[in-house]
Design a protein around this motif. Structure first.
Motif, PDB file in Angstrom:
ATOM      1  N   ALA A  82       0.850  -1.191   0.000  1.00 19.05           N
ATOM      2  CA  ALA A  82       0.000   0.000   0.000  1.00 19.05           C
ATOM      3  C   ALA A  82       0.884   1.240   0.000  1.00 19.05           C
ATOM      4  CB  ALA A  82      -0.931   0.018   1.200  1.00 19.05           C
ATOM      5  N   ASP A  83       0.401   2.301  -0.634  1.00 26.80           N
ATOM      6  CA  ASP A  83       1.073   3.602  -0.636  1.00 26.80           C
ATOM      7  C   ASP A  83      -0.030   4.654  -0.661  1.00 26.80           C
ATOM      8  OD1 ASP A  83       2.677   5.789  -0.834  1.00 26.80           O
ATOM      9  OD2 ASP A  83       3.809   5.100  -2.581  1.00 26.80           O
ATOM     10  N   LYS A  84      -0.670   4.847   0.491  1.00 27.62           N
ATOM     11  CA  LYS A  84      -1.897   5.633   0.545  1.00 27.62           C
ATOM     12  C   LYS A  84      -1.672   7.112   0.269  1.00 27.62           C
ATOM     13  CE  LYS A  84      -4.416   2.414   3.473  1.00 27.62           C
ATOM     14  NZ  LYS A  84      -5.286   2.233   4.647  1.00 27.62           N
ATOM     15  N   ALA A  85      -0.488   7.609   0.529  1.00 27.45           N
ATOM     16  CA  ALA A  85      -0.231   9.013   0.240  1.00 27.45           C
ATOM     17  C   ALA A  85      -0.264   9.286  -1.262  1.00 27.45           C
ATOM     18  CB  ALA A  85       1.118   9.433   0.825  1.00 27.45           C
ATOM     19  N   CYS A 199      13.888   3.266  -6.582  1.00 28.60           N
ATOM     20  CA  CYS A 199      13.007   4.063  -7.426  1.00 28.60           C
ATOM     21  C   CYS A 199      11.967   3.175  -8.098  1.00 28.60           C
ATOM     22  CB  CYS A 199      13.801   4.803  -8.492  1.00 28.60           C
ATOM     23  SG  CYS A 199      14.626   3.709  -9.669  1.00 28.60           S
ATOM     24  N   VAL A 200      10.897   3.824  -8.573  1.00 26.98           N
ATOM     25  CA  VAL A 200       9.842   3.161  -9.336  1.00 26.98           C
ATOM     26  C   VAL A 200       9.404   4.112 -10.449  1.00 26.98           C
ATOM     27  CG1 VAL A 200       7.528   2.163  -9.311  1.00 26.98           C
ATOM     28  CG2 VAL A 200       9.023   1.871  -7.329  1.00 26.98           C
ATOM     29  N   TYR A 201       9.293   3.585 -11.667  1.00 23.56           N
ATOM     30  CA  TYR A 201       8.786   4.358 -12.792  1.00 23.56           C
ATOM     31  C   TYR A 201       7.677   3.569 -13.471  1.00 23.56           C
ATOM     32  CZ  TYR A 201       8.332   6.376 -17.441  1.00 23.56           C
ATOM     33  OH  TYR A 201       7.832   6.924 -18.593  1.00 23.56           O
ATOM     34  N   GLU A 202       6.537   4.232 -13.679  1.00 26.74           N
ATOM     35  CA  GLU A 202       5.418   3.629 -14.396  1.00 26.74           C
ATOM     36  C   GLU A 202       5.038   4.553 -15.548  1.00 26.74           C
ATOM     37  OE1 GLU A 202       2.380   1.524 -12.227  1.00 26.74           O
ATOM     38  OE2 GLU A 202       3.257   2.155 -10.337  1.00 26.74           O
ATOM     39  N   ASP A 203       5.028   4.011 -16.774  1.00 22.91           N
ATOM     40  CA  ASP A 203       4.768   4.868 -17.925  1.00 22.91           C
ATOM     41  C   ASP A 203       3.290   5.231 -18.057  1.00 22.91           C
ATOM     42  OD1 ASP A 203       3.929   2.309 -18.651  1.00 22.91           O
ATOM     43  OD2 ASP A 203       4.498   2.563 -20.759  1.00 22.91           O
ATOM     44  N   LYS A 204       2.405   4.355 -17.586  1.00 22.58           N
ATOM     45  CA  LYS A 204       0.972   4.631 -17.668  1.00 22.58           C
ATOM     46  C   LYS A 204       0.322   4.294 -16.326  1.00 22.58           C
ATOM     47  CE  LYS A 204       0.725   3.652 -22.632  1.00 22.58           C
ATOM     48  NZ  LYS A 204       2.179   3.354 -22.737  1.00 22.58           N
ATOM     49  N   PRO A 205       0.393   5.200 -15.348  1.00 23.85           N
ATOM     50  CA  PRO A 205      -0.220   4.938 -14.043  1.00 23.85           C
ATOM     51  C   PRO A 205      -1.735   4.745 -14.164  1.00 23.85           C
ATOM     52  CG  PRO A 205       1.239   6.853 -13.968  1.00 23.85           C
ATOM     53  CD  PRO A 205       1.057   6.506 -15.405  1.00 23.85           C
ATOM     54  N   ILE A 206      -2.279   3.964 -13.265  1.00 26.57           N
ATOM     55  CA  ILE A 206      -3.723   3.717 -13.269  1.00 26.57           C
ATOM     56  C   ILE A 206      -4.488   5.018 -13.054  1.00 26.57           C
ATOM     57  CG2 ILE A 206      -5.594   2.416 -12.178  1.00 26.57           C
ATOM     58  CD1 ILE A 206      -3.640   0.670 -13.673  1.00 26.57           C
ATOM     59  N   VAL A 207      -3.978   5.876 -12.170  1.00 26.94           N
ATOM     60  CA  VAL A 207      -4.569   7.186 -11.926  1.00 26.94           C
ATOM     61  C   VAL A 207      -3.474   8.238 -12.139  1.00 26.94           C
ATOM     62  CG1 VAL A 207      -6.262   6.282 -10.296  1.00 26.94           C
ATOM     63  CG2 VAL A 207      -4.052   7.081  -9.446  1.00 26.94           C
ATOM     64  N   PRO A 208      -3.831   9.514 -12.336  1.00 25.59           N
ATOM     65  CA  PRO A 208      -2.817  10.538 -12.603  1.00 25.59           C
ATOM     66  C   PRO A 208      -1.982  10.883 -11.368  1.00 25.59           C
ATOM     67  CG  PRO A 208      -5.002  11.531 -12.467  1.00 25.59           C
ATOM     68  CD  PRO A 208      -5.211  10.048 -12.444  1.00 25.59           C
ATOM     69  N   VAL A 209      -0.856  10.207 -11.226  1.00 22.15           N
ATOM     70  CA  VAL A 209       0.091  10.475 -10.151  1.00 22.15           C
ATOM     71  C   VAL A 209       1.487  10.622 -10.754  1.00 22.15           C
ATOM     72  CG1 VAL A 209      -1.238   9.295  -8.355  1.00 22.15           C
ATOM     73  CG2 VAL A 209       0.398   8.000  -9.728  1.00 22.15           C
ATOM     74  N   THR A 210       2.448  11.009  -9.934  1.00 25.38           N
ATOM     75  CA  THR A 210       3.823  11.143 -10.390  1.00 25.38           C
ATOM     76  C   THR A 210       4.337   9.815 -10.922  1.00 25.38           C
ATOM     77  OG1 THR A 210       4.198  12.834  -8.695  1.00 25.38           O
ATOM     78  CG2 THR A 210       6.145  11.857  -9.720  1.00 25.38           C
ATOM     79  N   ARG A 211       4.878   9.824 -12.130  1.00 24.18           N
ATOM     80  CA  ARG A 211       5.312   8.581 -12.755  1.00 24.18           C
ATOM     81  C   ARG A 211       6.594   8.029 -12.150  1.00 24.18           C
ATOM     82  NH1 ARG A 211       4.384   9.468 -19.285  1.00 24.18           N
ATOM     83  NH2 ARG A 211       2.157   9.996 -19.189  1.00 24.18           N
ATOM     84  N   PHE A 212       7.491   8.928 -11.739  1.00 23.39           N
ATOM     85  CA  PHE A 212       8.795   8.498 -11.231  1.00 23.39           C
ATOM     86  C   PHE A 212       8.948   8.950  -9.785  1.00 23.39           C
ATOM     87  CE2 PHE A 212      13.421   9.326 -10.684  1.00 23.39           C
ATOM     88  CZ  PHE A 212      13.864   8.010 -10.818  1.00 23.39           C
ATOM     89  N   VAL A 213       9.120   8.000  -8.881  1.00 22.67           N
ATOM     90  CA  VAL A 213       9.351   8.313  -7.473  1.00 22.67           C
ATOM     91  C   VAL A 213      10.632   7.612  -7.034  1.00 22.67           C
ATOM     92  CG1 VAL A 213       6.935   8.704  -6.889  1.00 22.67           C
ATOM     93  CG2 VAL A 213       7.863   6.403  -6.723  1.00 22.67           C
ATOM     94  N   TYR A 214      11.357   8.242  -6.121  1.00 20.89           N
ATOM     95  CA  TYR A 214      12.633   7.675  -5.688  1.00 20.89           C
ATOM     96  C   TYR A 214      12.940   8.115  -4.262  1.00 20.89           C
ATOM     97  CZ  TYR A 214      14.609  12.327  -6.402  1.00 20.89           C
ATOM     98  OH  TYR A 214      14.863  13.673  -6.326  1.00 20.89           O
ATOM     99  N   SER A 215      13.900   7.454  -3.666  1.00 18.99           N
ATOM    100  CA  SER A 215      14.401   7.861  -2.355  1.00 18.99           C
ATOM    101  C   SER A 215      15.886   7.523  -2.272  1.00 18.99           C
ATOM    102  CB  SER A 215      13.637   7.168  -1.222  1.00 18.99           C
ATOM    103  OG  SER A 215      13.890   5.778  -1.221  1.00 18.99           O
ATOM    104  N   ILE A 216      16.620   8.373  -1.562  1.00 16.98           N
ATOM    105  CA  ILE A 216      18.049   8.187  -1.335  1.00 16.98           C
ATOM    106  C   ILE A 216      18.309   8.299   0.158  1.00 16.98           C
ATOM    107  CG2 ILE A 216      20.371   9.045  -1.820  1.00 16.98           C
ATOM    108  CD1 ILE A 216      19.283  10.272  -4.379  1.00 16.98           C
TER     109      ILE A 216
END
Length: 224
Positions: A82-85, A199-216
């Motif tokens: 889950a990633d509710k935010a 990181c995670v990249y999705e080219d066509k998200p199910i809903v309009p959210v940021t396609r590329f998320v990452y953490s360092i």
């Protein structure tokens, strides 16, 4: 739990919980791996008007590697996430495949895996309150993982996934690339510097959210 004052009458209060719990059992023929992670961050928890959940994300992943010592072995896995935010209320997946050992030696190992899985997702659309978008897809899942000792002081390990499935609702393929890599530099016999990137990249998200998320993250590891 802590606070940072943004002014005399405008304090910012934070409540954060982070949990990591990984368990592995290595038997003679098979191996069993359970990975667990959860992160929760609440801002201004003492004010109903200003209270805001910045992060609420986590997963639990269970994987079995059958005939682990053979060059070609077999895997079965399942995961709940889950990633509710971001709006991901629930993701469940289950599948299986094969794993092939490309390289193995004193300085490291490299594996390639491929298989099939079914993925169920429930997303909350940020433009439509109280409405969940549900997706059920069969996907091809592929990964490359490795652990290498570059020299006596530096070592690295990581894994990169590529998952793809055809969604009939849009008549398009949905692609996801994700990865996790860490670099460890030995400073002394006890202390090491460790940095991690995922990181995670999705080219066509199910809903309009940021396609590329990452953490360092960076830290000092103490090993006795």
């Amino acid at each position: 739990m802590f606070n940072r004052n943004a002014g005399k009458d405008n304090p910012n209060n934070y409540l954060q919980l982070t949990f990591n719990g990984d368990v592995a059992y290595i038997a003679e023929k098979h191996s069993y791996l359970l990975l667990n992670y959860y992160n929760y961050l609440l801002v201004n928890y003492d004010s109903k008007e200003l209270r805001n959940t910045v992060a609420s994300t986590g997963y639990s992943h269970f994987r079995v590697n059958f005939m682990r010592k053979k060059r070609l072995s077999y895997e079965a896995f399942t995961q709940v996430q889950a990633d509710k935010a971001r709006g991901l209320e629930l993701r469940t997946l289950a599948g299986g495949g094969v794993r092939y050992r490309l390289l193995s030696g004193d300085d490291g190992s490299v594996y390639f895996g491929t298989g099939l899985m079914h993925e169920h997702e429930e997303w909350e659309n940020p433009d439509m309150e109280q409405q969940l978008i549900v997706s059920d897809l069969f996907k091809s899942t592929n990964y490359l993982s490795g652990k290498l000792k570059l020299n006596e002081q530096v070592s690295t390990e990581g894994i990169a996934y590529y998952q793809v499935g055809h969604d009939k609702t849009i008549d398009r393929f949905r692609n996801r690339i994700s990865g996790d890599i860490s670099l460890q530099v030995k400073l002394t016999n006890v202390f090491s510097f460790k940095t991690n990137f995922n990181c995670v990249y999705e080219d066509k998200p199910i809903v309009p959210v940021t396609r590329f998320v990452y953490s360092i993250s960076n830290g000092i590891q103490v090993q006795f």
